[in-house]
Write an enzyme that holds these catalytic residues in place. Structure first.
Site, PDB file in Angstrom:
ATOM      1  N   LYS A 157      37.587  51.721  51.004  1.00 36.65           N
ATOM      2  CA  LYS A 157      37.274  52.277  49.687  1.00 36.65           C
ATOM      3  C   LYS A 157      38.048  51.535  48.610  1.00 36.65           C
ATOM      4  O   LYS A 157      39.022  50.824  48.904  1.00 36.65           O
ATOM      5  CB  LYS A 157      37.588  53.770  49.655  1.00 36.65           C
ATOM      6  N   TYR A 215      54.677  41.685  21.686  1.00 38.19           N
ATOM      7  CA  TYR A 215      54.409  42.750  20.715  1.00 38.19           C
ATOM      8  C   TYR A 215      55.650  43.603  20.443  1.00 38.19           C
ATOM      9  O   TYR A 215      56.458  43.863  21.340  1.00 38.19           O
ATOM     10  CB  TYR A 215      53.297  43.659  21.224  1.00 38.19           C
TER      11      TYR A 215
END
Length: 366
Positions: free
Chosen positions: A38, A258
């Site tokens: 999965k 940033y």
């Protein structure tokens, strides 16, 4: 065919997956192995690894989370049994699952009635496993409901009940609770046998239980994390790599990334890497994680950005544009492990690898 020019890749060593599955198969025998693929095989690439396991007989079948994941395996040529481990909704999903010969999980009377209706509408017998809730608190029916579900499915003639399973909450941390869950499971299995249930595939063990709780192996074990080498005693299969795309020298006092999230305390040489949180390299690694360049650990400087990450390569004599950078995996004598990154991000190894995004090409090495 997609063109991949950016140097950021996830390398998956098939030899490691093969070795891990062989070890699990030997450990679990005579129980069968359901290889859980999965979430794109925990970020490793479901189709490629399922084909490897099927071709080499390393697993009896495959576990997926959704019908869509099962259909993708069928589209990739997988013919082995596939069990959808999730609870199906909308109930029309049963039609697609039955058409593709996917085994479905039944965790409620409503779901039982819907799969019967879907099978009758298609004129094709459905195959299911009933999910018993023993303490995970996610999906599953309690013992009284399981018995009712079994009776209704068996009487329908439209659905074959092939198995029953449960999911351990804490197999790697709480043996007593695991034993309690296994006890509830055994009681329900006995009650089903009293109702005439025969040849059910009973399964409860995940990777941790398959390795450490022999009595939980039953008829089948469901293994994911160990197959990818992210459990103790297994070999990691995945490495996240890129290359330096820009080099600059900065002065003391220069800001990086940033919000001025790093300030140089001395002259530094900075490398920019074309990888960021959009690739699954978490922002939590900002100013904390190390990247391997030239066989040395190089600290991430400033905030990880969406597409780029800056690292300190002052100590790397030969660092240049094009130098290999390993964000997860081994380079020379150094290694950055998924466990190390998980600890930095206050999470688990599962999240570290499954978050590697689809825009990062998977490259398979023998």
């Amino acid at each position: 065919m997609a063109i991949n020019l950016r140097p950021t890749i996830a390398e998956v060593r098939l030899s490691a997956v093969r070795k891990n599955l062989q070890k699990l198969k030997k450990t679990a025998a005579p129980a069968r192995v359901l290889f859980v693929v999965k979430a794109n095989a925990y970020g490793h690439g479901a189709a490629a690894l399922a084909r490897l396991a099927e071709r080499e007989g390393l697993a009896w079948g495959f576990g997926v989370s959704s019908v869509e994941e099962g259909l993708a395996l069928r589209a990739g040529g997988i013919i082995s049994p596939v069990l959808v481990l999730g609870s199906l909704y909308p109930f029309e999903s049963f039609v697609e699952a039955i058409n593709a010969d996917l085994m479905v999980t039944i965790a409620s009377l409503d779901a039982a009635r819907q799969v019967i209706e879907a099978a009758r509408r298609l004129g094709k017998k459905a195959v299911c496993h009933i999910k018993l809730e023993t303490g995970m608190g996610r999906i599953g029916a309690r013992k009284p409901s399981v018995l009712k579900i079994y009776d209704e499915l068996s009487a329908s003639g439209a659905v074959a009940v092939a198995g029953m399973y449960t999911h351990f909450s804490s197999a790697d941390t709480d043996p007593r609770y695991t034993a309690q869950q296994l006890g509830f499971f055994s009681e329900t299995a006995a009650a089903l046998r009293e109702r005439g249930a025969k040849n059910l595939t009973l399964h409860a063990a995940n990777s941790a239980a398959a390795v450490t709780v022999p009595e939980s192996r039953l008829d089948m074990v469901r293994c994911g994390i160990a197959a990818y080498g992210l459990a103790d005693g297994f070999e990691p299969a995945l490495a996240l790599k890129t290359r330096v795309v820009f080099i600059k020298n900065v002065r003391e006092g220069a800001f990086i990334s940033y919000n001025k999230s790093f300030c140089a305390d001395r002259p530094l040489k900075i490398a920019t890497l074309p990888v960021g949180y959009a690739d699954g390299y978490l922002r939590r690694f900002s100013n904390r994680a190390d990247v391997l360049i030239g066989g040395l650990r190089c600290r991430v400087l400033g905030n990880v950005t969406m597409d780029m990450t800056m690292v300190d390569v002052t100590a790397v004599k030969d660092a240049a544009v094009g130098s290999e950078a390993v964000l997860l995996g081994r380079q020379g004598r150094e290694e950055v492990t998924a466990q190390e990154l998980a600890a930095l991000a206050d999470t688990i190894t599962y999240e570290v690898v499954t978050l590697i995004s689809g825009r990062v090409p998977r490259v398979y090495l023998e």
